[in-house]
Design a protein around this motif. Structure first.
Motif, short mmCIF file in Angstrom:
data_model
loop_
_atom_site.label_atom_id
_atom_site.label_comp_id
_atom_site.label_asym_id
_atom_site.label_seq_id
_atom_site.Cartn_x
_atom_site.Cartn_y
_atom_site.Cartn_z
N CYS A 120 0.84 -1.20 0.00
CA CYS A 120 0.00 0.00 0.00
C CYS A 120 0.87 1.25 0.00
O CYS A 120 1.92 1.29 0.65
CB CYS A 120 -0.91 0.02 1.22
N PRO B 56 -6.18 -2.73 -7.67
CA PRO B 56 -7.28 -2.53 -6.70
C PRO B 56 -8.35 -3.59 -6.74
O PRO B 56 -8.87 -3.99 -5.69
CB PRO B 56 -7.81 -1.14 -7.07
N ARG C 111 -7.07 -6.67 -4.89
CA ARG C 111 -6.99 -6.48 -3.44
C ARG C 111 -8.39 -6.40 -2.82
O ARG C 111 -8.60 -6.90 -1.72
CB ARG C 111 -6.17 -5.23 -3.14
N LEU C 112 -9.33 -5.80 -3.53
CA LEU C 112 -10.70 -5.77 -3.03
C LEU C 112 -11.29 -7.17 -2.97
O LEU C 112 -11.97 -7.53 -2.00
CB LEU C 112 -11.56 -4.86 -3.92
N PRO D 229 -8.03 -4.83 0.99
CA PRO D 229 -7.70 -3.69 0.13
C PRO D 229 -6.83 -2.67 0.86
O PRO D 229 -6.80 -2.61 2.09
CB PRO D 229 -9.07 -3.09 -0.20
N ASP E 155 -7.64 2.07 -2.44
CA ASP E 155 -8.46 1.27 -3.35
C ASP E 155 -9.93 1.69 -3.29
O ASP E 155 -10.70 1.44 -4.22
CB ASP E 155 -8.34 -0.22 -3.01
N SER E 156 -10.33 2.35 -2.21
CA SER E 156 -11.71 2.84 -2.10
C SER E 156 -11.98 3.97 -3.09
O SER E 156 -13.13 4.28 -3.38
CB SER E 156 -12.00 3.32 -0.68
N HIS F 229 -18.53 -5.54 -2.67
CA HIS F 229 -17.40 -5.19 -1.82
C HIS F 229 -17.79 -4.11 -0.82
O HIS F 229 -18.55 -3.20 -1.14
CB HIS F 229 -16.22 -4.69 -2.67
#
Length: 363
Positions: A295, A314, A317-318, A323, A327-328, A342
């Motif tokens: 990250c 992303p 990882r999600l 994540p 990534d959000s 997710h």
């Protein structure tokens, strides 16, 4: 030179809101994207007046991307982000390069974006297969990763300029601002990072050979990321830059002069002659390094484009349930049916988005 087969632009399609059919090939299903329309201030293109398949007009913004199964979710999210934030989305023409074995991806794009102006090209993998050397990541060795080298040969001669975008990014600003970048005498524009240690992109075998090292004589080379580029195709064709890139790839097959995939040949040909574009147009490295994919935070300053270059992607990882905070910022552009399930920590995501809106809008 014939490098491809072509398919027509698609602008309309009668499909349902969701594609829920079972896919035996393992491809994801996507939600249909909403239709984004031009504002009244947008110049009219010929395709919106009387010639539905015309793309070579002055009002069109040309974007080239690759499509493959492994990065499909990223590509769809990138396209969605571009049209969502564009003032004149109907003036954008996407040029998708893909391998013939992935021809079904064209129909998937049509279903996801019924009103998108796009054209599909088949990239001939044998063109580069014998020139590709081992890299630090296997996905950097895929022939399609080198398709950007051939855009001047692949796209129509009437297209004089194109923006190339990787599949692991989202655009959070009007892409027309990047399109309007003035390249001057340069053939290529990109954000430059002159503080980076340029020597690390090449091996000792390169720097110890004066014939190789002298390639940068008369230039002040800086690192740039090839995932976001504005390319002057007229100058590219005039100077035959494709052949120059191929020549360095041929050298690499004999003497290992670099470790990364398609980036070093671009540096060898263009570094020191790139037109510098604002850093906001490539907040890169969000996928961490090429080994661990750890990250990373946002770089200081405003952001118009977020780029998950590096090993960590992303959507992967999600899906893993682990994540990274940034990534959000990608998740809202994920149109996959799977991605709608997710969940990102609400407090952390809210705080991050609040900070990001401040950074993105900063001068």
């Amino acid at each position: 030179m014939v490098l491809l087969s072509e398919m027509d632009i698609r602008e309309h399609s009668d499909v349902g809101t969701l594609m829920r059919a079972e896919r035996s090939n393992g491809l994801p299903s996507f939600q249909e994207a909403p239709a984004f329309r031009n504002g009244v201030e947008c110049p009219m293109t010929r395709s919106t007046i009387s010639e539905p398949y015309a793309i070579c007009d002055a009002a069109s913004v040309h974007i080239a991307m690759t499509l493959d199964a492994a990065y499909l979710r990223g590509s769809i999210a990138a396209v969605y982000s571009v049209v969502k934030h564009a003032t004149c989305p109907e003036n954008i023409v996407f040029h998708f390069l893909l391998c013939e074995r992935d021809k079904e991806l064209k129909d998937l794009v049509t279903l996801t974006f019924p009103y998108l102006r796009f054209k599909v090209y088949y990239f001939v993998e044998n063109l580069v297969k014998n020139r590709i050397s081992l890299s630090v990541r296997q996905d950097l060795e895929q022939p399609l990763n080198y398709a950007r080298n051939y855009l001047a040969d692949i796209l129509e001669l009437c297209i004089h300029k194109v923006i190339y975008l990787d599949s692991d990014l989202v655009v959070v600003d009007d892409i027309a601002k990047l399109w309007e970048a003035k390249l001057g005498n340069s053939s290529l524009g990109a954000p430059e990072y002159c503080h980076a240690n340029f020597t690390k992109y090449f091996t000792d075998a390169f720097w110890s050979n004066m014939t190789f090292a002298n390639a940068f004589d008369g230039r002040k080379p800086c690192y740039f990321n090839t995932g976001v580029m504005v390319m002057d195709l007229l100058k590219w064709r005039q100077h035959n830059f494709t052949s120059k890139i191929e020549s360095w790839m041929d050298v690499q097959k004999v003497t290992r002069i670099y470790e990364l995939g398609s980036l070093p040949p671009f540096l060898l040909v263009f570094a020191g002659s790139v037109k510098a574009i604002e850093h906001r147009w490539n907040q890169h490295g969000l996928g961490g390094d090429n080994v661990l994919g750890s990250c990373r935070p946002l770089h200081p300053g405003p952001a118009s484009l977020l780029h998950w270059s590096g090993k960590g992607k992303p959507w992967m990882r999600l899906d893993s349930g682990c994540p990274c905070p940034l990534d959000s910022l990608w998740a809202p552009y994920d149109l996959s049916i799977k991605g709608k399930h997710h969940k990102v920590d609400g407090n952390e995501a809210s705080e991050l988005h609040s900070h990001f809106r401040h950074w993105a809008s900063s001068a």
